[in-house]
Design an enzyme around this catalytic site. Structure first.
Site, short mmCIF file in Angstrom:
data_model
loop_
_atom_site.label_atom_id
_atom_site.label_comp_id
_atom_site.label_asym_id
_atom_site.label_seq_id
_atom_site.Cartn_x
_atom_site.Cartn_y
_atom_site.Cartn_z
N TYR A 32 0.71 -1.01 -0.05
CA TYR A 32 -0.06 0.13 -0.05
C TYR A 32 0.76 1.25 0.20
O TYR A 32 1.10 1.75 0.99
CB TYR A 32 -0.88 -0.08 1.23
CG TYR A 32 -1.61 -1.27 1.54
CD1 TYR A 32 -2.62 -1.76 0.50
CD2 TYR A 32 -1.25 -1.99 2.49
CE1 TYR A 32 -3.17 -3.00 0.82
CE2 TYR A 32 -2.03 -3.33 2.82
CZ TYR A 32 -3.20 -3.59 2.08
OH TYR A 32 -3.70 -4.88 2.06
N ASP A 173 -12.35 -5.72 3.00
CA ASP A 173 -12.69 -5.89 1.72
C ASP A 173 -13.21 -7.38 1.37
O ASP A 173 -14.09 -7.81 0.50
CB ASP A 173 -11.84 -5.59 0.75
CG ASP A 173 -10.79 -4.56 1.15
OD1 ASP A 173 -11.37 -3.84 2.05
OD2 ASP A 173 -9.66 -4.47 0.68
N GLU A 410 0.33 -7.05 9.47
CA GLU A 410 -1.09 -6.64 8.96
C GLU A 410 -2.18 -7.74 9.79
O GLU A 410 -3.07 -7.02 10.25
CB GLU A 410 -1.21 -6.81 7.49
CG GLU A 410 -2.35 -5.90 6.72
CD GLU A 410 -2.32 -6.25 5.47
OE1 GLU A 410 -1.40 -6.88 4.68
OE2 GLU A 410 -3.31 -5.72 4.77
#
Ligand code: 2M8
Length: 722
Positions: A32, A173, A410
Site C-alpha cells: 500500500y 474488503d 497486517e
C-alpha cells in the site's frame, strides 16, 4: 509501563517512522504505497500520544483531498509512487466527477469514518491544548461536511443506516459478508476491462489475497461508478452492491459522539449531530440486530434482507454504543464461545475476523479469519464501555502480545498467532502504541497518584451503624450472605464494582448493619480452615469496597494515603485493617513488600487468627480496588478450593501475563514481583505458570526454556476497578 512494553513502543514508533512519507503515513510499503483513509485515522491515534504535530499533519493531508461534496476518499495517491498499486488514478478516472478535488489524485469511494474519533484523541492527548485549537477549528467543518455527505447521499431511506457501495468501502474488503451479494452479480454478459493486479505480485502470498473472481467484481463495480460519473443518485439506481453494515455505521456513531464533544469544545451547536447519532444507533439496534444468532448483520438494501454472516463486524456496535444492553449481553455470549475464541480457550487469539467454526473460515486469508488489530482495538473499547472488563483486558493483552511475539504485521493467525500479510504495518504499530499508553503508561492519569486524604489514625468503618441484632456464628454467616447479595447486584460478571449504585442501595445499609454486628463477633467461632479462608478473603474484598465508598474515592485508592493500614473493622473488640487481613492473617505474617517489619509484632493478640496454611492463590482473589487486581468475586466456604483454582487460572491467562518467546521473555503482573517469595521465587512462579497456562505452546515454551527465560514486570494499574 514495563521496560519491555516501552521498548516495543519504540519499535512501533520506528515502523511509523519508516512509513512516514513526509506529510502522511503509508499503511505498508509492500502493498500500500499511498495514503489510505481509515488507516490514517488509526495512525493519527498512535501519534497523538507522542507527536501531536505528525498526528495533525496526517489528517490535514487526508482532508486536503476531501471531495467537494464532502466525501473523504479511500485513497489519496502519491504521484511519485504511481505504478505500484492497482487501481490507480488512470483506472479510477475521478476526473469524470465535478466533485473530485482539483489538486489531488484520489479514488472514487470512501471508507469507515473513524476520523472524528482520532481528532478528539489528538485534542485529549495533546500536552498543550492551545496548540491543537486551530487544527480543531480547521477540521471541524470538514468533518461535519463529511458526515453531512454520508447522511445526505448515502442514507437511502433517511433512517440513518448509511450504505456502502463497494466492498473496499467496508474496510473488510474480502469479508465473506459480501460473497452472497457479489455472487449474484452476473458479469458474464459484460466486458470487464483488462487490468493488472499488483497485490498478487508483492511479497505477500497471493493465497492471502482476494481471488480473481472477486477482483473482477470489484472492478465491475468501479465501471458502474465511472459510467455514472460518480453521481451518487445514479449509482444508487445502478449499483447491485448497496449495503448498510454494522462496522461502518457503528464507527459513524462513535465519530458522531466524538464530533459532539469537539463541537462543545468549540462552542458550536451540535443538535444536528445528536440527531444523526440517535438515527444511526437506532437503525443499528432495530434493523441490523439478528437475534437468531445474537450478532449484528449487514443489511442488503437491494434485496431488502439481512446478510446472516458471522463476522467480527457484527460486534462493533458496542464501540459506537449502539447496542442495547440486552443485545450486548447476547453478543457477549456469542463472543465468548468457540466461534470467536472463548475467554481462555486453548490457543485461540482473539479476535478472529470470521466465526472459526464455519467451514469456509480461513486462517491465512485476509478478512476471512485472521485477527486484525484495528478490529480488536474497537472491540476492546466497546467491551469496556458495556462493562465487560475481563474480556476487554484479554483483548488488550492480545493487541500487545501479538506484535511483541510476531512483529508489527497486517494480521495474525487466530490459533497460533503467526503473522501474515504486510510486514511493518502502520495501524498495527499505532494501535499498539495507543493500547500500551492507555493500559500501562497513562494508567494513573485520572488521579491514581494524587493523594486527597491522609488517614493518620485508625478509622473504624463499622462503628456508626446499629448492629442487626444477630449473634454467635450467625454473624459470620449473615455477613457472607450480605456480601453475596452485594456481589450479585453490584459486582459485574466481569469483576468490576458499581460503586455509585451500591452507595445508594438498601442492600448496602443492610450490609452495614451486619458489619456493625462484627463488633460482637467471637472469631474463635470460625472453625475450619476453609471457613476462615472464605471469611477473610470476602471480608478483605468488602472492607476495600466499603472504604472506597466511605472515602468517596473517585479514581484510585491511592487518593487516600493509609487506605490499607488505617481503615479497619472492629471484630470482637479488635481492629482489623486490610493489611492485617492480607499480610497478617492470610499471608501468615510474611513481610509486606517494601517494609521491614511484620504486620503482627511479637505480642500482637491478632496473631492467633493467622491461618494454618499459606495458599499463594489468595493473590488472585484479593481485590485491592484497582484495575490490575483480579476481578472481584464472592468465595464460598464449601467450594473455596475450586474457586481459587478458577481465580488463579483466570488471572494467569489474562492480560497480566504476556509471552514473548522470540526473546525468551515473559512479562508478569507486579504481584509476582511484590510477592516473589510467596510464589517460591522465580522457579516457583514458572511452575505455577506451567500448571495454569492454557495455551499448549506457551506451556511447552516454559518447559523448554525454563532456565533462560527472562521475567519482566508490567505496570500496575491503580485506577479504580469500576
Ligand atoms: C486493504 O484494502 C485495500 C483496498 O482498500 C486493498 O486490499 O488493496 C484493507 O485491509 C483496508 O481495510 C485497508 O484500509 C487497506 C490499506 O491498509 O488494505
Amino acid at each position: 509501563m514495563s521496560d519491555s512494553v516501552r521498548k516495543y513502543v519504540k519499535k512501533a514508533q520506528a515502523v511509523l517512522n519508516k512509513n512516514w512519507s513526509g506529510s502522511y503515513t503509508i499503511p505498508a510499503s509492500s502493498l500500500y504505497p499511498h495514503q489510505w483513509n481509515w488507516d490514517s485515522g488509526f495512525i493519527a491515534i498512535g501519534y497523538s500520544h507522542y507527536d501531536t504535530r505528525k498526528a495533525i499533519n496526517e489528517l490535514t493531508h487526508l482532508f486536503h483531498a476531501q471531495w467537494k461534496n464532502g466525501m473523504l476518499p479511500q485513497i489519496v495517491f502519491n504521484k511519485s509512487s504511481l505504478g505500484k498499486y492497482f487501481p490507480e488514478p488512470d483506472f479510477w478516472r475521478t476526473d469524470l466527477s465535478p466533485n473530485a478535488p482539483d489538486n489531488c489524485l484520489t479514488s472514487g469511494i470512501t471508507m469507515p469514518p473513524i476520523h472524528a474519533v482520532a481528532v478528539l484523541k489528538i485534542y485529549e492527548n495533546a500536552q498543550r491544548k492551545e496548540d491543537v485549537k486551530d487544527f480543531l477549528k480547521w477540521i471541524y467543518p470538514r468533518l461535519l461536511s463529511y458526515h453531512r455527505y454520508l447522511y445526505g447521499e448515502r442514507n437511502m431511506d433517511g433512517d440513518g443506516l448509511i450504505y456502502i457501495r463497494h466492498p473496499w468501502e467496508s474496510g473488510m474488503d474480502n469479508s465473506p459478508s459480501w460473497d452472497r451479494v457479489l455472487d449474484k452479480i452476473d458479469i458474464t454478459t459484460v466486458t470487464i476491462p483488462q487490468y493488472e493486479r499488483k497485490d498478487t505480485q508483492s511479497s505477500v502470498s497471493a493465497d492471502m489475497r482476494p481471488t480473481k473472481k472477486y477482483y473482477d467484481y470489484f472492478v465491475y463495480l468501479l465501471e458502474i461508478f465511472k459510467k455514472c460519473s460518480y453521481d451518487e443518485r445514479e449509482i444508487a439506481k445502478e449499483c447491485p452492491f448497496l449495503i448498510g453494515g454494522p462496522l461502518f455505521n457503528a464507527i459513524l456513531c462513535a465519530s458522531n459522539e466524538a464530533l459532539i464533544k469537539i463541537g462543545d469544545i468549540l462552542h458550536e451547536p451540535v443538535e444536528e449531530i445528536q440527531e444523526w447519532y440517535t438515527l444511526t444507533s437506532g437503525a443499528i439496534r432495530t434493523k441490523l440486530y439478528n437475534d437468531n444468532h445474537g450478532i449484528f448483520d449487514a443489511y442488503d438494501i437491494r434485496a431488502g434482507s439481512l446478510l446472516e454472516i458471522e463476522t467480527s463486524a457484527g460486534f462493533i456496535p458496542l464501540f459506537g454504543g449502539a447496542a442495547s444492553s440486552k443485545q450486548a449481553g447476547r453478543i457477549y455470549q456469542y463472543l465468548n464461545s468457540k466461534s470467536f475464541c472463548a475467554l481462555h480457550q486453548g490457543n485461540c487469539f482473539t479476535f478472529p475476523s470470521y466465526d472459526t467454526q464455519k467451514e469456509d473460515f480461513k486462517r491465512e486469508n485476509y478478512w476471512r479469519g485472521p485477527v486484525w488489530i484495528n478490529i480488536n482495538w474497537m472491540l476492546m473499547q466497546g467491551l469496556r464501555r458495556y462493562g465487560f472488563k475481563q474480556r476487554a483486558d484479554s483483548i488488550a493483552r492480545d493487541i500487545l502480545e501479538l506484535p511483541m511475539r510476531f512483529g508489527f504485521y497486517e494480521y495474525y493467525d487466530s490459533f497460533d498467532g503467526r503473522a501474515y500479510g504486510s510486514k511493518d504495518f502502520s495501524w498495527t504499530a499505532s494501535l499498539f502504541i495507543d493500547t500500551a499508553y492507555e493500559n500501562y503508561l497513562k494508567a494513573g492519569k485520572g488521579g491514581a497518584d494524587k493523594v486527597r486524604t491522609v488517614l493518620s489514625k485508625e478509622n473504624i468503618l463499622n462503628e456508626e451503624s446499629e448492629p442487626s441484632g444477630i449473634s454467635g456464628i450467625r454473624i459470620s454467616q449473615e455477613m457472607l450472605q450480605a456480601v453475596r447479595i452485594l456481589q450479585a447486584k453490584y459486582y459485574t460478571e466481569q469483576g468490576t464494582v458499581d460503586y455509585e449504585s451500591i452507595k445508594l442501595s438498601d442492600k448496602y445499609s443492610d450490609y452495614k448493619k451486619i458489619a456493625a454486628s462484627l463488633r460482637d463477633f467471637d472469631l474463635s467461632l470460625l472453625y475450619g480452615e476453609q471457613d476462615k479462608l472464605a471469611f477473610w478473603i470476602n471480608l478483605y474484598n468488602t472492607i476495600v469496597v466499603d472504604g472506597i465508598i466511605e472515602y468517596k474515592v473517585t479514581e484510585s485508592v491511592k487518593e487516600v494515603a493509609g487506605f490499607f493500614s488505617k481503615i479497619q473493622y472492629n471484630i470482637g473488640g479488635q481492629g482489623f485493617s486490610p493489611d492485617d487481613i492480607e499480610h497478617g492473617i492470610l499471608r501468615k505474617n510474611r513481610l509486606k513488600p517494601n517494609r521491614l517489619w511484620r504486620q503482627f509484632g511479637l505480642n500482637n493478640p491478632k496473631k492467633k487468627f493467622m491461618l494454618k496454611h499459606f495458599d499463594p492463590r489468595i493473590h488472585f482473589a484479593l481485590v485491592c480496588g484497582s484495575r490490575s487486581c483480579a476481578p472481584i468475586k464472592y468465595y464460598t466456604p464449601e467450594n473455596i478450593d475450586d474457586e481459587l483454582e478458577t481465580a488463579t487460572k483466570n488471572f494467569l491467562n489474562s492480560s497480566e501475563v504476556i509471552f514473548i518467546p522470540a526473546e525468551n521473555r515473559i512479562l508478569l503482573s507486579q504481584i509476582f514481583k511484590w510477592y516473589k517469595k510467596d510464589f517460591g521465587g522465580r522457579s516457583g512462579a514458572l511452575k505455577l505458570l506451567q500448571k495454569y497456562i492454557l495455551d499448549d505452546d506457551k506451556k511447552e515454551f516454559i518447559g523448554k526454556t525454563r532456565n533462560n527465560i527472562r521475567i519482566d514486570y508490567l505496570y500496575y494499574d491503580w485506577n479504580l476497578n469500576k
